[in-house]
Design a protein around this motif. Structure first.
Motif, PDB file in Angstrom:
ATOM      1  N   TYR A  99      92.555  15.280  14.833  1.00  0.00           N
ATOM      2  CA  TYR A  99      91.267  15.140  14.227  1.00  0.00           C
ATOM      3  C   TYR A  99      90.704  16.600  14.457  1.00  0.00           C
ATOM      4  N   GLY A 100      90.067  16.968  13.317  1.00  0.00           N
ATOM      5  CA  GLY A 100      89.325  18.438  13.629  1.00  0.00           C
ATOM      6  C   GLY A 100      88.431  18.985  12.404  1.00  0.00           C
ATOM      7  N   PRO A 101      87.891  19.847  12.585  1.00  0.00           N
ATOM      8  CA  PRO A 101      86.993  20.423  11.626  1.00  0.00           C
ATOM      9  C   PRO A 101      87.858  20.895  10.283  1.00  0.00           C
ATOM     10  N   ILE A 102      87.062  20.696   9.152  1.00  0.00           N
ATOM     11  CA  ILE A 102      87.353  20.930   7.874  1.00  0.00           C
ATOM     12  C   ILE A 102      86.740  22.506   7.331  1.00  0.00           C
ATOM     13  N   ALA A 103      87.603  23.444   7.217  1.00  0.00           N
ATOM     14  CA  ALA A 103      86.990  24.742   6.812  1.00  0.00           C
ATOM     15  C   ALA A 103      86.733  24.719   5.511  1.00  0.00           C
ATOM     16  N   LEU A 104      85.573  24.984   4.801  1.00  0.00           N
ATOM     17  CA  LEU A 104      85.475  25.250   3.369  1.00  0.00           C
ATOM     18  C   LEU A 104      84.602  26.557   3.122  1.00  0.00           C
ATOM     19  N   ASP A 105      84.919  27.151   2.218  1.00  0.00           N
ATOM     20  CA  ASP A 105      84.602  28.309   1.399  1.00  0.00           C
ATOM     21  C   ASP A 105      83.003  27.922   1.103  1.00  0.00           C
ATOM     22  N   PRO A 106      82.010  28.570   1.415  1.00  0.00           N
ATOM     23  CA  PRO A 106      80.471  28.385   0.881  1.00  0.00           C
ATOM     24  C   PRO A 106      80.411  28.125  -0.392  1.00  0.00           C
TER      25      PRO A 106
ATOM     26  N   ALA B  81      99.481  15.485  16.742  1.00  0.00           N
ATOM     27  CA  ALA B  81      98.651  14.318  16.545  1.00  0.00           C
ATOM     28  C   ALA B  81      99.111  13.093  17.321  1.00  0.00           C
ATOM     29  N   VAL B  82     100.341  12.822  17.501  1.00  0.00           N
ATOM     30  CA  VAL B  82     101.016  11.887  18.279  1.00  0.00           C
ATOM     31  C   VAL B  82     100.673  12.121  19.970  1.00  0.00           C
ATOM     32  N   GLU B  83     100.732  13.053  20.241  1.00  0.00           N
ATOM     33  CA  GLU B  83     100.151  13.663  21.610  1.00  0.00           C
ATOM     34  C   GLU B  83      99.041  13.203  21.854  1.00  0.00           C
ATOM     35  N   ARG B  84      98.111  13.687  20.946  1.00  0.00           N
ATOM     36  CA  ARG B  84      96.501  13.397  21.169  1.00  0.00           C
ATOM     37  C   ARG B  84      96.294  11.910  21.207  1.00  0.00           C
ATOM     38  N   VAL B  85      97.000  11.060  20.612  1.00  0.00           N
ATOM     39  CA  VAL B  85      96.724   9.795  20.181  1.00  0.00           C
ATOM     40  C   VAL B  85      97.219   8.832  21.738  1.00  0.00           C
ATOM     41  N   LYS B  86      98.215   9.307  22.273  1.00  0.00           N
ATOM     42  CA  LYS B  86      98.865   8.873  23.329  1.00  0.00           C
ATOM     43  C   LYS B  86      98.046   9.202  24.522  1.00  0.00           C
ATOM     44  N   LYS B  87      97.229  10.130  24.544  1.00  0.00           N
ATOM     45  CA  LYS B  87      96.311  10.510  25.640  1.00  0.00           C
ATOM     46  C   LYS B  87      94.994   9.863  25.458  1.00  0.00           C
ATOM     47  N   PHE B  88      94.656   9.472  24.480  1.00  0.00           N
ATOM     48  CA  PHE B  88      93.320   8.906  24.316  1.00  0.00           C
ATOM     49  C   PHE B  88      93.071   7.505  24.935  1.00  0.00           C
ATOM     50  N   VAL B  89      91.868   7.457  25.549  1.00  0.00           N
ATOM     51  CA  VAL B  89      91.503   6.316  26.444  1.00  0.00           C
ATOM     52  C   VAL B  89      90.363   5.667  25.749  1.00  0.00           C
ATOM     53  N   LEU B  90      90.211   4.386  25.502  1.00  0.00           N
ATOM     54  CA  LEU B  90      89.247   3.702  24.822  1.00  0.00           C
ATOM     55  C   LEU B  90      88.096   3.534  25.815  1.00  0.00           C
ATOM     56  N   PRO B  91      86.857   3.944  25.597  1.00  0.00           N
ATOM     57  CA  PRO B  91      85.782   3.772  26.447  1.00  0.00           C
ATOM     58  C   PRO B  91      85.912   2.260  26.880  1.00  0.00           C
ATOM     59  N   ASP B  92      85.442   1.763  27.886  1.00  0.00           N
ATOM     60  CA  ASP B  92      85.459   0.438  28.240  1.00  0.00           C
ATOM     61  C   ASP B  92      83.837   0.067  28.292  1.00  0.00           C
ATOM     62  N   THR B  93      83.027   0.320  27.278  1.00  0.00           N
ATOM     63  CA  THR B  93      81.530   0.306  27.276  1.00  0.00           C
ATOM     64  C   THR B  93      81.327  -0.437  25.878  1.00  0.00           C
ATOM     65  N   ASN B  94      80.141  -0.685  25.568  1.00  0.00           N
ATOM     66  CA  ASN B  94      79.600  -1.047  24.279  1.00  0.00           C
ATOM     67  C   ASN B  94      80.035   0.054  23.369  1.00  0.00           C
ATOM     68  N   LEU B  95      80.901  -0.068  22.270  1.00  0.00           N
ATOM     69  CA  LEU B  95      81.313   0.896  21.370  1.00  0.00           C
ATOM     70  C   LEU B  95      80.354   1.660  20.756  1.00  0.00           C
ATOM     71  N   ALA B  96      79.560   0.443  20.233  1.00  0.00           N
ATOM     72  CA  ALA B  96      78.687   1.053  19.153  1.00  0.00           C
ATOM     73  C   ALA B  96      79.059   1.187  17.842  1.00  0.00           C
TER      74      ALA B  96
END
Ligand code: PLP
Length: 358
Positions: free
Chosen positions: A52-59, A10-25
């Motif tokens: 961040y990632g998918p949550i697996a759920l039994d149907p 998680a720490v690695e991922r957040v260090k690599k994340f670049v915030l887009p320099d556009t209108n963020l919406a």
């Protein structure tokens, strides 16, 4: 209180994340980390900061069938000294637990909820945008994860917080409101005051009606179809004879944190506040006669957004006199000033997030 375990990926991922320099919406970008906590055997077992990632759920998972789910929406803002501060998060913690009780879900101790929000925000410090009105939107939610099709309260739950760097929701345009005369959003004794998915699912048919009619927001009336309640995701206010009128709190309305903050600010500015039953037909008459000069919606996402017109079922359009909202914009600037740290607000409204070095 349980410590949040930090996953190295998680720490690695957040260090690599670049915030887009556009209108963020709003809600378009999502932080690469999330908090997860598991409830089992009658207690909260562990809290983790994960990639961040998918949550697996039994149907057969209960939430997928019976909607045992609650959520919150709150914001963290970059302050002029570059510190990050959340706006009234203890109010969200309290409301989350109110929703939990109504939905037969376990509460999270307020300190534990706040600590989880602090941790994800601290790790997302570089994702908190800088421009006025921008924020890191936090979305805590809880779902029933017990597997089985029996209709009964789940014994297992998952609590998650995701975060989204967001732009200013309000583009400068006022909104057109569609008056929902047929369906209702909530009934006494029901779940209107709880922030649970079913309330929003039930509003979507009217959302389609609203947009097909060329409007932006749905205005809900009470179960007698006479009194104004709120929008699908915001509260409602109007300036009538120079006073700030808003529907009084009942168990059919979500107790908005923006709403209560605006009422406090308005009282401080010597604007008279009237919390009352607000008959829709009287409101429309007041718009026609010019007694109602402004109307607006308010909530965490939009802060305050003026209403330009109301569309009734018979096709009649009621244009609000000051569709750009002089008082509403004054209150909006005040609130944004406090959230962004440019103005002082009432004691305790801004919750500083302690920096974590990583
Ligand atoms: C139904 C509803 N009403 C009102 C609000 C405004 O509440 P708040 O100001 O706490 O965001 C929201 C948003 O959370 C909502 O979903």
């Amino acid at each position: 209180m349980k410590k949040v375990e930090i996953h190295p990926e998680a720490v690695e991922r957040v260090k690599k994340f670049v915030l887009p320099d556009t209108n963020l919406a709003f809600g378009k970008h999502v932080a690469p980390v999330m908090i997860e906590a598991i409830y089992d055997n009658g207690e909260w077992q562990r809290f983790d900061l994960l990639p961040y990632g998918p949550i697996a759920l039994d149907p057969c998972t209960k939430v997928l069938h019976y909607g045992q789910e609650i959520f919150e929406g709150m914001k963290a803002f970059r302050q002029p000294n570059d510190q990050i501060a959340m706006f009234r998060p203890e109010q969200n913690a309290r409301r989350f637990n109110q929703s939990a009780r109504r939905m037969s879900m376990p509460e999270i101790p307020e300190a534990q909820f706040l600590n989880a929000c602090d941790v994800i925000t601290a790790y997302c410090k570089n994702l908190v945008p800088r421009r006025l009105g921008e924020s890191l939107y936090l979305r805590p939610f809880m779902i029933a994860t017990e597997v089985g099709l029996g209709i009964k309260p789940s014994k297992q739950f998952l609590f998650v917080i995701i975060a989204s760097p967001s732009g200013a929701y309000f583009s400068g345009d006022s909104v057109k409101v569609y008056i929902e005369r047929d369906d209702i959003r909530a009934a006494h004794g029901g779940i209107g005051f709880a922030k649970t998915g079913g309330n929003y699912a039930a509003s979507l048919q009217s959302y389609t009606r609203t947009t097909q009619a060329g409007c932006d927001q749905t205005l809900w009336l009470d179960e007698s179809h006479q009194y104004v309640e709120e929008m699908s995701g915001m509260n409602f206010m109007a300036i009538i004879d120079g006073e700030l009128h808003t529907p009084e709190m009942t168990d059919t309305i979500l107790d908005g944190i923006t709403r209560k903050s605006i009422l406090e600010l308005a009282r401080h500015e010597n604007i008279k506040v009237v919390e009352t039953k607000l008959p829709i037909d009287k409101l429309l008459q007041d718009i026609v006669s010019g007694k109602c000069t402004e109307a607006f919606v308010c909530g965490t996402a939009s802060v305050i957004c003026p209403i330009s017109s109301f569309l009734d079922k018979n096709g009649r359009v009621y244009e609000v006199k000051d569709g750009n909202g002089k008082i509403s914009m004054q209150l909006r600037e005040k609130l944004i000033g406090i959230q962004s740290g440019r103005n002082d607000g009432p004691q305790g409204w801004m919750h500083p997030v302690k920096e974590i070095l990583f």
